[in-house]
Design a protein around this motif. Sequence first.
Motif, PDB file in Angstrom:
ATOM      1  N   MET A 154       0.671  -1.496  -0.349  1.00 50.24           N
ATOM      2  CA  MET A 154      -0.330   0.762   0.394  1.00 50.24           C
ATOM      3  C   MET A 154       0.833   1.005  -0.055  1.00 50.24           C
ATOM      4  O   MET A 154      -0.019   2.525  -1.164  1.00 50.24           O
ATOM      5  CB  MET A 154      -0.729   0.135   1.567  1.00 50.24           C
ATOM      6  CG  MET A 154      -1.617  -0.367   1.259  1.00 50.24           C
ATOM      7  SD  MET A 154      -3.466  -0.512   2.827  1.00 50.24           S
ATOM      8  CE  MET A 154      -3.529   1.071   2.778  1.00 50.24           C
ATOM      9  N   LYS A 155       2.176   1.474   0.846  1.00 51.66           N
ATOM     10  CA  LYS A 155       2.686   2.875   0.712  1.00 51.66           C
ATOM     11  C   LYS A 155       3.829   2.947  -0.005  1.00 51.66           C
ATOM     12  O   LYS A 155       3.330   3.510  -0.563  1.00 51.66           O
ATOM     13  CB  LYS A 155       3.674   2.637   2.223  1.00 51.66           C
ATOM     14  CG  LYS A 155       4.814   3.494   2.125  1.00 51.66           C
ATOM     15  CD  LYS A 155       5.924   3.655   3.143  1.00 51.66           C
ATOM     16  CE  LYS A 155       6.646   4.378   3.751  1.00 51.66           C
ATOM     17  NZ  LYS A 155       7.382   4.248   4.730  1.00 51.66           N
ATOM     18  N   ASP A 156       3.654   1.424  -0.817  1.00 44.03           N
ATOM     19  CA  ASP A 156       4.625   1.802  -2.734  1.00 44.03           C
ATOM     20  C   ASP A 156       3.660   2.505  -3.620  1.00 44.03           C
ATOM     21  O   ASP A 156       4.125   3.064  -4.519  1.00 44.03           O
ATOM     22  CB  ASP A 156       5.317   0.840  -2.650  1.00 44.03           C
ATOM     23  CG  ASP A 156       6.102  -0.363  -2.058  1.00 44.03           C
ATOM     24  OD1 ASP A 156       6.975   0.987  -0.931  1.00 44.03           O
ATOM     25  OD2 ASP A 156       6.578  -1.342  -1.812  1.00 44.03           O
ATOM     26  N   GLN A 157       2.547   1.530  -3.003  1.00 41.28           N
ATOM     27  CA  GLN A 157       0.931   2.622  -4.216  1.00 41.28           C
ATOM     28  C   GLN A 157       0.594   3.639  -3.465  1.00 41.28           C
ATOM     29  O   GLN A 157      -0.459   4.631  -4.635  1.00 41.28           O
ATOM     30  CB  GLN A 157       0.379   1.624  -4.258  1.00 41.28           C
ATOM     31  CG  GLN A 157       0.990   0.233  -4.978  1.00 41.28           C
ATOM     32  CD  GLN A 157       1.289   0.574  -6.130  1.00 41.28           C
ATOM     33  OE1 GLN A 157       0.945   1.026  -6.751  1.00 41.28           O
ATOM     34  NE2 GLN A 157       2.463  -0.479  -6.077  1.00 41.28           N
ATOM     35  N   ASP A 158       1.202   4.966  -2.468  1.00 45.00           N
ATOM     36  CA  ASP A 158       0.496   5.433  -1.826  1.00 45.00           C
ATOM     37  C   ASP A 158       0.578   7.125  -3.042  1.00 45.00           C
ATOM     38  O   ASP A 158      -0.466   7.435  -2.961  1.00 45.00           O
ATOM     39  CB  ASP A 158       1.064   6.237  -0.867  1.00 45.00           C
ATOM     40  CG  ASP A 158       2.411   6.552  -1.319  1.00 45.00           C
ATOM     41  OD1 ASP A 158       2.595   6.599  -2.542  1.00 45.00           O
ATOM     42  OD2 ASP A 158       3.312   7.470  -0.540  1.00 45.00           O
ATOM     43  N   GLN A 159       0.675   7.231  -4.223  1.00 44.14           N
ATOM     44  CA  GLN A 159       0.596   8.127  -5.327  1.00 44.14           C
ATOM     45  C   GLN A 159      -0.966   7.803  -5.965  1.00 44.14           C
ATOM     46  O   GLN A 159      -1.017   8.418  -6.682  1.00 44.14           O
ATOM     47  CB  GLN A 159       2.070   7.812  -6.372  1.00 44.14           C
ATOM     48  CG  GLN A 159       1.532   6.752  -7.059  1.00 44.14           C
ATOM     49  CD  GLN A 159       2.511   6.658  -8.753  1.00 44.14           C
ATOM     50  OE1 GLN A 159       2.727   7.680  -8.965  1.00 44.14           O
ATOM     51  NE2 GLN A 159       3.416   5.759  -8.594  1.00 44.14           N
TER      52      GLN A 159
END
Length: 346
Positions: A13-18
């Motif tokens: 999730m954090k890696d896709q926060d954009q």
Amino acid sequence: KARDSLRVFYTVMKDQDQYIKFVFMTGVSKFSKMNLFSGLNNLQDITTMKKYSTICGYTHNDIQTTFKQHLEDVNLEKLKEWYNGYNYFGDPVYNPYDILLFLSNDCEYKNYWWGTGNPRFLIEKLKTSHYNIPQLENIVTNDETLNSFDIEHIDLVALLWQTGYLTFDKKVEKRDQIFYKLKVPNKEIQSSLNELFLKYLTNQNVEIIQYQDDIYDDITLDIKNLENTLHSLFASIPYNNYVKNELAHYEGYYATVVYTYLVSLGYPCIAEDVTNKGRIDLTIKLPKRIVIIEFKVDIKEKALKQIKEKKYYEKYEDDGREIFIVGICFSSREKNINEFEWEKIK
């Protein structure tokens, strides 16, 4: 295994926060010491932020407006006493599920909370604790305690707060730090706690209702009968309860049993009631009388004598209700009352 899976999920999730505009997460407990959220460390905790204080509950204004047509014949003050009281430093809120169940059950007052989950984890925690249950109404704690959840060393106060058995009463600032005084939210939760504690403390089931009835009659009508009722109560507690129950070895166990039974009657009870001469172990406020109780365990000092010498009753002399003082001494060897004295203050 479940935690490891979730940790990976949050990392993704954090890696896709954009691509994420808004995320709201809620649950019972925060596993802050287990690195569960190490992959998602940019969360903001809004639990104690005033502007979000009503996000997860109905306010009394909601009850008076949105639910008005469904509650036309309902005493709203009684409804508030039963189900309101959760406080996050804004308007106090109702548990929304309680209100929906109240409406679907023809507006019948009952303990809906108890039926929504089985608090076995609390019972297991109590088995390893020496916590003084009457102190629940006097807890002062801090953020570090409330925000901790170490699966190996769960703090009982944090657990009770995180699971909704306790809520905030007020903030207390001292030593340049913020502390929180906690309280039981409402009558329904008090009932849930009483049910939990009585079964755990005494290992009784069907007997509980009978003893509640007897204690109610004694405390409201004829206090001299209370000695026989309590003696019978403690005599009925199975011996193996003392063997398996760590709290039963705690000095305050006997007073805690009496306290929990009295609170279960629904009358206001004050543990550690402060006076200018000391602290009353327990004060019960009935409609027509006030009962002051002092407990002793394996101590030769007279409990009633202490009440009279320190004049604890003076705090309530202008109240207008009749005052009874009661001294109860327990023997840990006999596991029962070995002295019971009472007087009416003129």
